[in-house]
Design a protein around this motif. Sequence first.
Motif, PDB file in Angstrom:
ATOM      1  N   ASP A   1      28.892  45.571  26.941  1.00 34.84           N
ATOM      2  CA  ASP A   1      27.511  45.729  27.371  1.00 34.84           C
ATOM      3  C   ASP A   1      26.972  44.578  28.216  1.00 34.84           C
ATOM      4  O   ASP A   1      26.130  44.783  29.079  1.00 34.84           O
ATOM      5  N   HIS A   2      27.433  43.334  27.946  1.00 30.85           N
ATOM      6  CA  HIS A   2      26.840  42.164  28.597  1.00 30.85           C
ATOM      7  C   HIS A   2      27.911  41.186  29.058  1.00 30.85           C
ATOM      8  O   HIS A   2      28.756  40.763  28.267  1.00 30.85           O
ATOM      9  N   VAL A   3      27.807  40.786  30.346  1.00 27.53           N
ATOM     10  CA  VAL A   3      28.716  39.815  30.946  1.00 27.53           C
ATOM     11  C   VAL A   3      27.883  38.620  31.392  1.00 27.53           C
ATOM     12  O   VAL A   3      26.856  38.784  32.056  1.00 27.53           O
ATOM     13  N   LEU A   4      28.326  37.424  31.043  1.00 23.08           N
ATOM     14  CA  LEU A   4      27.650  36.186  31.426  1.00 23.08           C
ATOM     15  C   LEU A   4      28.437  35.505  32.537  1.00 23.08           C
ATOM     16  O   LEU A   4      29.645  35.302  32.406  1.00 23.08           O
TER      17      LEU A   4
ATOM     18  N   ASP B   1      29.393  39.829  25.735  1.00 22.20           N
ATOM     19  CA  ASP B   1      30.723  40.342  25.401  1.00 22.20           C
ATOM     20  C   ASP B   1      31.846  39.652  26.167  1.00 22.20           C
ATOM     21  O   ASP B   1      33.006  39.676  25.744  1.00 22.20           O
ATOM     22  N   HIS B   2      31.529  39.077  27.315  1.00 25.12           N
ATOM     23  CA  HIS B   2      32.546  38.428  28.148  1.00 25.12           C
ATOM     24  C   HIS B   2      31.863  37.358  28.988  1.00 25.12           C
ATOM     25  O   HIS B   2      30.765  37.564  29.498  1.00 25.12           O
ATOM     26  N   ILE B   3      32.529  36.216  29.145  1.00 24.59           N
ATOM     27  CA  ILE B   3      32.000  35.091  29.926  1.00 24.59           C
ATOM     28  C   ILE B   3      32.901  34.863  31.128  1.00 24.59           C
ATOM     29  O   ILE B   3      34.128  34.893  31.008  1.00 24.59           O
ATOM     30  N   VAL B   4      32.276  34.615  32.290  1.00 20.48           N
ATOM     31  CA  VAL B   4      33.014  34.262  33.500  1.00 20.48           C
ATOM     32  C   VAL B   4      32.457  32.935  33.995  1.00 20.48           C
ATOM     33  O   VAL B   4      31.243  32.766  34.116  1.00 20.48           O
ATOM     34  N   ILE B   5      33.370  31.994  34.270  1.00 22.68           N
ATOM     35  CA  ILE B   5      32.952  30.669  34.730  1.00 22.68           C
ATOM     36  C   ILE B   5      33.921  30.175  35.786  1.00 22.68           C
ATOM     37  O   ILE B   5      35.116  30.476  35.735  1.00 22.68           O
ATOM     38  N   GLY B   6      33.393  29.449  36.760  1.00 17.02           N
ATOM     39  CA  GLY B   6      34.242  28.830  37.775  1.00 17.02           C
ATOM     40  C   GLY B   6      34.812  27.534  37.237  1.00 17.02           C
ATOM     41  O   GLY B   6      34.289  26.949  36.278  1.00 17.02           O
ATOM     42  N   HIS B   7      35.894  27.085  37.857  1.00 20.24           N
ATOM     43  CA  HIS B   7      36.537  25.841  37.436  1.00 20.24           C
ATOM     44  C   HIS B   7      36.706  24.947  38.655  1.00 20.24           C
ATOM     45  O   HIS B   7      37.211  25.392  39.683  1.00 20.24           O
TER      46      HIS B   7
ATOM     47  N   THR C   1      25.442  28.829  23.403  1.00 21.49           N
ATOM     48  CA  THR C   1      24.324  29.232  22.542  1.00 21.49           C
ATOM     49  C   THR C   1      23.655  30.475  23.118  1.00 21.49           C
ATOM     50  O   THR C   1      23.353  31.428  22.398  1.00 21.49           O
ATOM     51  N   TYR C   2      23.437  30.479  24.428  1.00 18.43           N
ATOM     52  CA  TYR C   2      22.851  31.641  25.100  1.00 18.43           C
ATOM     53  C   TYR C   2      23.732  32.869  24.878  1.00 18.43           C
ATOM     54  O   TYR C   2      23.239  33.952  24.560  1.00 18.43           O
ATOM     55  N   ALA C   3      25.032  32.704  25.047  1.00 15.64           N
ATOM     56  CA  ALA C   3      25.970  33.822  24.883  1.00 15.64           C
ATOM     57  C   ALA C   3      25.890  34.409  23.477  1.00 15.64           C
ATOM     58  O   ALA C   3      25.900  35.628  23.299  1.00 15.64           O
ATOM     59  N   ALA C   4      25.779  33.552  22.486  1.00 13.01           N
ATOM     60  CA  ALA C   4      25.674  34.033  21.102  1.00 13.01           C
ATOM     61  C   ALA C   4      24.335  34.739  20.878  1.00 13.01           C
ATOM     62  O   ALA C   4      24.293  35.826  20.295  1.00 13.01           O
ATOM     63  N   ASP C   5      23.258  34.138  21.365  1.00 14.24           N
ATOM     64  CA  ASP C   5      21.916  34.714  21.177  1.00 14.24           C
ATOM     65  C   ASP C   5      21.761  36.066  21.871  1.00 14.24           C
ATOM     66  O   ASP C   5      21.092  36.966  21.360  1.00 14.24           O
ATOM     67  N   GLU C   6      22.369  36.211  23.044  1.00 13.40           N
ATOM     68  CA  GLU C   6      22.227  37.430  23.844  1.00 13.40           C
ATOM     69  C   GLU C   6      23.340  38.446  23.585  1.00 13.40           C
ATOM     70  O   GLU C   6      23.411  39.467  24.258  1.00 13.40           O
TER      71      GLU C   6
END
Length: 131
Positions: free
Chosen positions: A2-5, A95-101, A87-92
Amino acid sequence: MDHVLAAIDGSDNSMRALSFATEFAVNFDATLHAVHVSDAETGATEAVLDEAREVVADMAVDADLELLEVSEMPVRSAHAAAKELLTYAADEEIDHIVIGHHGAGRVERAILGSASETMVRGATVPVTVVP
């Protein structure tokens, strides 16, 4: 799903991660949360959010672009920002996190920490790291 960060900081790497996360959200019919962590809202912060809006403008995705303002962030570090994103990911209920490196070296990582490393180690959901 449902939610991607997508964690954004205005760098080329984070914008590539945002593009990936946008396509990912479209493919899974998920809501995209593009979040920038800052200790204060400035013109630079608005520029990051404006650039993110441009990246997602052409895609058919339900997107929330947000500034996560943390007034008690004692030091502007990648580690502190990553903790706020977790913390935001847990609160909201992300379901999946995407981050640059950024590919920081040992010295830079020892001083500032690596946001992507902190996210991968601390997340309870899958994390995709985009170079």
